[in-house]
Every structure is written in structure tokens, then in C-alpha cells.
Design a protein around this motif. Sequence first.
Motif, PDB file in Angstrom:
ATOM      1  N   LYS A  94      44.413  33.031  86.224  1.00 16.43           N
ATOM      2  CA  LYS A  94      44.340  33.190  84.768  1.00 16.43           C
ATOM      3  C   LYS A  94      44.783  31.920  84.064  1.00 16.43           C
ATOM      4  N   ARG A  95      45.853  31.320  84.547  1.00 15.75           N
ATOM      5  CA  ARG A  95      46.351  30.092  83.920  1.00 15.75           C
ATOM      6  C   ARG A  95      45.319  28.968  84.021  1.00 15.75           C
ATOM      7  N   ALA A  96      44.656  28.849  85.154  1.00 20.58           N
ATOM      8  CA  ALA A  96      43.646  27.803  85.325  1.00 20.58           C
ATOM      9  C   ALA A  96      42.535  27.939  84.289  1.00 20.58           C
ATOM     10  N   LEU A  97      42.080  29.169  84.070  1.00 18.43           N
ATOM     11  CA  LEU A  97      40.998  29.378  83.100  1.00 18.43           C
ATOM     12  C   LEU A  97      41.484  29.231  81.669  1.00 18.43           C
ATOM     13  N   GLN A  98      42.739  29.602  81.399  1.00 18.95           N
ATOM     14  CA  GLN A  98      43.284  29.411  80.051  1.00 18.95           C
ATOM     15  C   GLN A  98      43.289  27.936  79.667  1.00 18.95           C
ATOM     16  N   ILE A  99      43.586  27.061  80.628  1.00 18.15           N
ATOM     17  CA  ILE A  99      43.567  25.623  80.356  1.00 18.15           C
ATOM     18  C   ILE A  99      42.183  25.194  79.894  1.00 18.15           C
ATOM     19  N   LEU A 100      41.142  25.693  80.564  1.00 24.78           N
ATOM     20  CA  LEU A 100      39.773  25.305  80.202  1.00 24.78           C
ATOM     21  C   LEU A 100      39.301  25.988  78.930  1.00 24.78           C
ATOM     22  N   GLU A 101      39.919  27.113  78.583  1.00 23.21           N
ATOM     23  CA  GLU A 101      39.556  27.810  77.346  1.00 23.21           C
ATOM     24  C   GLU A 101      40.166  27.155  76.112  1.00 23.21           C
ATOM     25  N   GLY A 102      40.983  26.116  76.306  1.00 23.49           N
ATOM     26  CA  GLY A 102      41.521  25.380  75.163  1.00 23.49           C
ATOM     27  C   GLY A 102      43.005  25.142  75.185  1.00 23.49           C
ATOM     28  N   ASP A 103      43.734  25.741  76.119  1.00 27.88           N
ATOM     29  CA  ASP A 103      45.172  25.522  76.195  1.00 27.88           C
ATOM     30  C   ASP A 103      45.446  24.249  76.989  1.00 27.88           C
ATOM     31  N   ASN A 104      45.027  23.136  76.384  1.00 25.79           N
ATOM     32  CA  ASN A 104      45.190  21.818  76.985  1.00 25.79           C
ATOM     33  C   ASN A 104      45.528  20.831  75.879  1.00 25.79           C
ATOM     34  N   PRO A 105      45.928  19.625  76.207  1.00 23.55           N
ATOM     35  CA  PRO A 105      46.391  18.683  75.183  1.00 23.55           C
ATOM     36  C   PRO A 105      45.390  18.403  74.077  1.00 23.55           C
TER      37      PRO A 105
END
Length: 361
Positions: free
Chosen positions: A51-62
Motif C-alpha cells: 500500500k505504501r509503495a502505491l501511495q508514493i506513486l499516487e502523489g505522496d512524494n516530494p
Amino acid sequence: MLPRPLQRTLSVNSIRRSIQTKPRPSVSPLGFAFDIDGVLMAGPDPLPTAKRALQILEGDNPFNMKIPYVLLTNGGGKTEAARAEKLSARLGIKLHPEQIIQAHTILKDMTRKYADSPVLVLGGRNDELRQVAESYGFRKVFTTPDVLLWNPSVWPFQTINPSEMLSRPSVDFSKTRIGAVLVFHDPRNWGRDVQIILDVIQSGGVIGNPYVDHTSHPVEIVFCNPDLLWKSDFPRPRIGQGAFKESFQAVYKAITGSTSPYPFVQFGKPTAPTYKYAEKVLVQLVKNRDGSNAPLPGIYMIGDNPESDIAGANAAGWSSVLVHTGVFDPGSGAPPAHTPTYQARDVEAAVQWALNRTLFK
């Protein structure tokens, strides 16, 4: 040679500190393709970092940027919409049907060739794959239980449940020429399905007819998944559709003395058509969101199986990341059969490494 040690992956917070002055890209410079079993899921349950990996790609990134990704699996048996709905519920991430590329999704590109020709579809439970094939645009779809309903002596070791007969079409297969055999998913009754494929290809498509020359009456056979092994929630890998294909070819050779004079097509990872199809889908996702029709400069395949995920990505010119949560066992001491660009302990570490390598370098 032992697998090289995993390099320390930067955390998202440390990446944020390192790129405070970098501008946000206008279009995503990379895309991802994830295997499902052994990468995101362990049987019916999500792996801890999925879930965390996909959240990063969904926009939770810098960059607060959505990065395109697809789920590229050799599994199947359902419509893409049904699988997207099920995975969304399990992973807690909203997935769309166009992000799901199953082993048989590529057959959407074959509907024009066989739209009006009777096709025999193998695999799956009950009548699900007839519905999948019809949703793709195939209009004359039959299954091996349909053949058994027509003539039970085709495979006398199985009886049809009366409740199943109500939903099945009544067809005289002695007057119906099968144009192609499409192995969508893993067959449930190998003996029955091997027998019926043999009947189809040796009789030129008309079951029960005298055997004919294969070259003058060819029937195309399509296998959608070459995986010999796959990872479920059982501790050891399970055999898959690739094992069914091996069994069919061994029986065919034992009966005819020949290997495979019939025409057949192989899709699924690691075949080139499957990776080209996935790249086409990723480019379309970017176009739908950003209006850009440019090819993605970098695509990362995150997989657990060196023979399919890594081999196919390397051949396609993608970057490949092998995770240690599925088929590949780093504790065995043996190197992977195909060398990945990188090895990661899990899917989150794989995503963070790829972002650091491409976006934040």
C-alpha cells in the motif's frame, strides 16, 4: 556468486530534504509496471509495504506528482474491472480497469481476427472466462464443458452437474469449426482439456471428424501465460499454465511423434508482445492525464520472478527490480537466472530506489 548486497534506499523524508530546490517535472519522466503475486500480494492478502509503495506513486512524494503505473500479471480469470475492484478493496488504493493488464488482456487486440469465428476458451472457474472473452468482443465463445455437454463420451471420466447445463449453449460441435483455441487462464481439468485440444487440432477444428493434415487445416492455439511456477500463499511455488503447455506438448508428441506442427502463439511475461502492450497502456495513461503522447523515457518493472518479470523487462529495454518477497529466494545462494538492474527487499524499497535514481538524481 551471491546476490549483491542491497544498497541503502533513501527514505521519502530524506529525499524531500535533498530536492528542495528542484522544479516539479511537467510530465512524468518514468512509469512503473508491477507484478501482483509475490510483489503486491501474497495470495489473498497484501504484502506489508504494498500500500505504501502505491501511495508514493499516487502523489505522496516530494513533487506531489502522480506517476503512471500498471499491474502487469500473468494471472487472470476475471474481467479487468472485477480484478481492479477486488485489488482496490484489498490494497486500499483506487485502481482503474485500464491499469490492470492480465495475461489475457492482450487478446483484446485479436478480437477483429476472430470476432465472428467460433473460439474455444480454456481455463478459469465456471463460466467466468466466457464472459471475459465476450466483453473483449468475441461473439462465438465456447468452453470445454460445452463440448462435454454436447457429447459426454468425449471425456468419460467427468460428469456435468445438471445445474451447469442451464446456462450453457446447445451446440453441435460436429458441425461447428473451431477457428482458434485460446488458453486464457490455467485449466482446472488438464486431462479433459488436453484431450479436447487434441481433438480440435487433429480434425481441423471440427471435433469428431477424421484426422486431417494440420498444415492444410491449421487451428491456431494461443497460450496466455508461460509461467512454469508462480507464488501463492503456499510456502513453496506452485506450477502454472506453463506446466499445462508442457504437458499438452508432451502428450501430443507421444501420440503423433511430432513436437508442434500446429501454429501457436505465446503471450504473457516475458514475451515481447506483452511488454509492448504494457508500454502502450502506460503511454495512454500519461496522454489521458497530461495530454502528452511522448514515450516514457524510463519504465521500471518490479517483479519477483527472474524468468518472467526480469527477463522480459531486460529484453524490452526497461529497468528491472527484483524483490525478495516472492518466487526468487535470495537465501538459496544462487544468483537469479536473469540479472536485474537492482535487487530490493520489498516493493516499497524498489519504488524508492527507482524514484531516487530517476527523479532525484
